[in-house]
Design a protein around this motif. Structure first.
Motif, PDB file in Angstrom:
ATOM      1  N   ASP A 138      -7.991  -2.992  11.367  1.00  0.00           N
ATOM      2  CA  ASP A 138      -6.792  -3.791  11.105  1.00  0.00           C
ATOM      3  C   ASP A 138      -7.062  -5.023  10.239  1.00  0.00           C
ATOM      4  O   ASP A 138      -6.529  -6.105  10.490  1.00  0.00           O
ATOM      5  N   GLY A 139      -7.916  -4.850   9.232  1.00  0.00           N
ATOM      6  CA  GLY A 139      -8.163  -5.935   8.290  1.00  0.00           C
ATOM      7  C   GLY A 139      -9.163  -6.975   8.750  1.00  0.00           C
ATOM      8  O   GLY A 139      -9.348  -8.004   8.082  1.00  0.00           O
ATOM      9  N   SER A 156       1.506  -0.645   7.682  1.00  0.00           N
ATOM     10  CA  SER A 156       1.332  -0.663   9.133  1.00  0.00           C
ATOM     11  C   SER A 156       1.799   0.644   9.762  1.00  0.00           C
ATOM     12  O   SER A 156       2.849   1.177   9.412  1.00  0.00           O
ATOM     13  N   TYR A 178      -7.562  -1.346   6.407  1.00  0.00           N
ATOM     14  CA  TYR A 178      -6.849  -2.570   6.022  1.00  0.00           C
ATOM     15  C   TYR A 178      -5.352  -2.279   5.931  1.00  0.00           C
ATOM     16  O   TYR A 178      -4.928  -1.418   5.155  1.00  0.00           O
ATOM     17  N   PRO A 179      -4.530  -3.004   6.713  1.00  0.00           N
ATOM     18  CA  PRO A 179      -3.077  -2.818   6.626  1.00  0.00           C
ATOM     19  C   PRO A 179      -2.496  -3.695   5.519  1.00  0.00           C
ATOM     20  O   PRO A 179      -2.742  -4.904   5.480  1.00  0.00           O
ATOM     21  N   THR A 181      -0.148  -6.044   3.992  1.00  0.00           N
ATOM     22  CA  THR A 181       0.787  -7.000   4.583  1.00  0.00           C
ATOM     23  C   THR A 181       2.012  -7.178   3.688  1.00  0.00           C
ATOM     24  O   THR A 181       2.034  -6.726   2.534  1.00  0.00           O
ATOM     25  N   SER A 182       3.014  -7.860   4.212  1.00  0.00           N
ATOM     26  CA  SER A 182       4.208  -8.141   3.408  1.00  0.00           C
ATOM     27  C   SER A 182       3.843  -8.968   2.180  1.00  0.00           C
ATOM     28  O   SER A 182       4.413  -8.789   1.095  1.00  0.00           O
ATOM     29  N   GLU A 183       2.857  -9.856   2.335  1.00  0.00           N
ATOM     30  CA  GLU A 183       2.405 -10.664   1.200  1.00  0.00           C
ATOM     31  C   GLU A 183       1.758  -9.787   0.132  1.00  0.00           C
ATOM     32  O   GLU A 183       2.006  -9.962  -1.070  1.00  0.00           O
ATOM     33  N   ASP A 184       0.921  -8.834   0.572  1.00  0.00           N
ATOM     34  CA  ASP A 184       0.294  -7.906  -0.382  1.00  0.00           C
ATOM     35  C   ASP A 184       1.360  -7.108  -1.127  1.00  0.00           C
ATOM     36  O   ASP A 184       1.267  -6.897  -2.345  1.00  0.00           O
ATOM     37  N   TYR A 224      11.595  -4.017  11.211  1.00  0.00           N
ATOM     38  CA  TYR A 224      10.274  -3.424  10.969  1.00  0.00           C
ATOM     39  C   TYR A 224      10.331  -1.902  11.044  1.00  0.00           C
ATOM     40  O   TYR A 224       9.651  -1.198  10.285  1.00  0.00           O
ATOM     41  N   GLU A 233       8.569  -0.228   1.803  1.00  0.00           N
ATOM     42  CA  GLU A 233       7.139  -0.509   1.919  1.00  0.00           C
ATOM     43  C   GLU A 233       6.302   0.643   1.367  1.00  0.00           C
ATOM     44  O   GLU A 233       5.309   0.425   0.659  1.00  0.00           O
TER      45      GLU A 233
END
Length: 270
Positions: A138-139, A156, A178-179, A181-184, A224, A233
């Motif tokens: 999980d990163g 995710s 590695y998930p 993220t919303s930022e990525d 989500y 996503e």
């Protein structure tokens, strides 16, 4: 009486081999119904006699002749169980006789060879791989990505963690995950922690409908888990990974065994 034919997997060790081979064979009969009973560590005549009694009891209760799939190595134990009113399928002799002829030497039966600790370095490597998968889940522990054989990337709940752990247990591979993220996803670019290891990256994706179903179980009635969020996503993630030339595996209709085998194959040259 039962409509499900009883199937016994009998072994003098873990029974993993008997169960894997047996279920693979029986999967070729999808219209048949089976009830599975695993009996590992049958390593004495007393235990074998109890198994034989249980098989006979099941024969009476179900009204169907049981299937017995065996990887027992001791002839006396095999003989005991083979005398039951069942279809006794002894896996090892099916192959050992031909191998002995081809290799011009006799086999040396020993219990637990395939799934024990007889190869201690290999066993330790698998345990170290499991520890690595847990540490780099999980990163986490991105500073250890240099030690990874593979790094799984995806949104995710796309199946990264179970696949990482399965590959560690089955193949002894160090697999981080590695998930995104919303930022990525907003930046639509890989984070710096992944850029340096692009050759090790493998993307996982799945259908938006399946992802929404999985997320709904985790966070019911949330944004989500909404289908729209999942679609967005996945579209961004897939576009980003393809732009970077990262191979993507769709897991929607695949078992974890199939996913792991495909990923392992991707490591092989050519």
């Amino acid at each position: 009486m039962s409509d499900s034919r009883p199937v016994f997997f009998v072994s003098d060790h873990t029974g993993i081999t008997a169960e894997l081979i047996g279920k693979s064979l029986l999967s070729q009969f999808p219209r048949q119904s089976f009830s599975f009973i695993s009996l590992p560590f049958i390593d004495s005549e007393e235990k074998a006699e109890k198994v034989a009694q249980r098989i006979q009891t099941e024969r009476s209760h179900s009204g169907l002749r049981p299937l017995v799939i065996s990887t027992l190595t001791q002839p006396s134990l095999r003989h005991c169980i083979s005398q039951t009113d069942s279809l006794f399928l002894d896996i090892f002799p099916c192959f050992l006789e031909a191998l002995e002829t081809e290799l011009a030497c006799p086999a040396t039966p020993a219990l637990g060879q395939a799934h024990g600790m007889s190869d201690l370095p290999q066993y330790r490597a698998r345990m170290e791989a499991v520890n690595y998968a847990l540490a780099a889940d999980d990163g986490m522990a991105t500073e250890r990505y240099g030690q990874a054989d593979l790094i799984l990337v995806g949104v995710s709940r796309s199946g990264k963690t179970p696949t990482s752990l399965y590959m560690a247990m089955q193949y002894g591979l160090r697999v981080a995950n590695y998930p995104l993220t919303s930022e990525d996803l907003e930046k639509s670019e890989l984070p710096d922690s992944l850029q340096a290891h692009r050759a090790k990256l493998r993307g996982l994706t799945l259908s938006a409908q399946r992802l929404a179903q999985i997320r709904e179980e985790r966070r019911p009635n949330s944004n989500y888990a909404s289908l729209a969020t999942c679609q967005q996503e996945l579209q961004i993630a897939e576009r980003m990974l393809r732009a970077q030339g990262i191979p993507i595996t769709n897991t929607t209709q695949r078992s974890i065994e199939e996913i792991a085998a495909l990923l392992k194959q991707s490591l092989e040259p050519g």
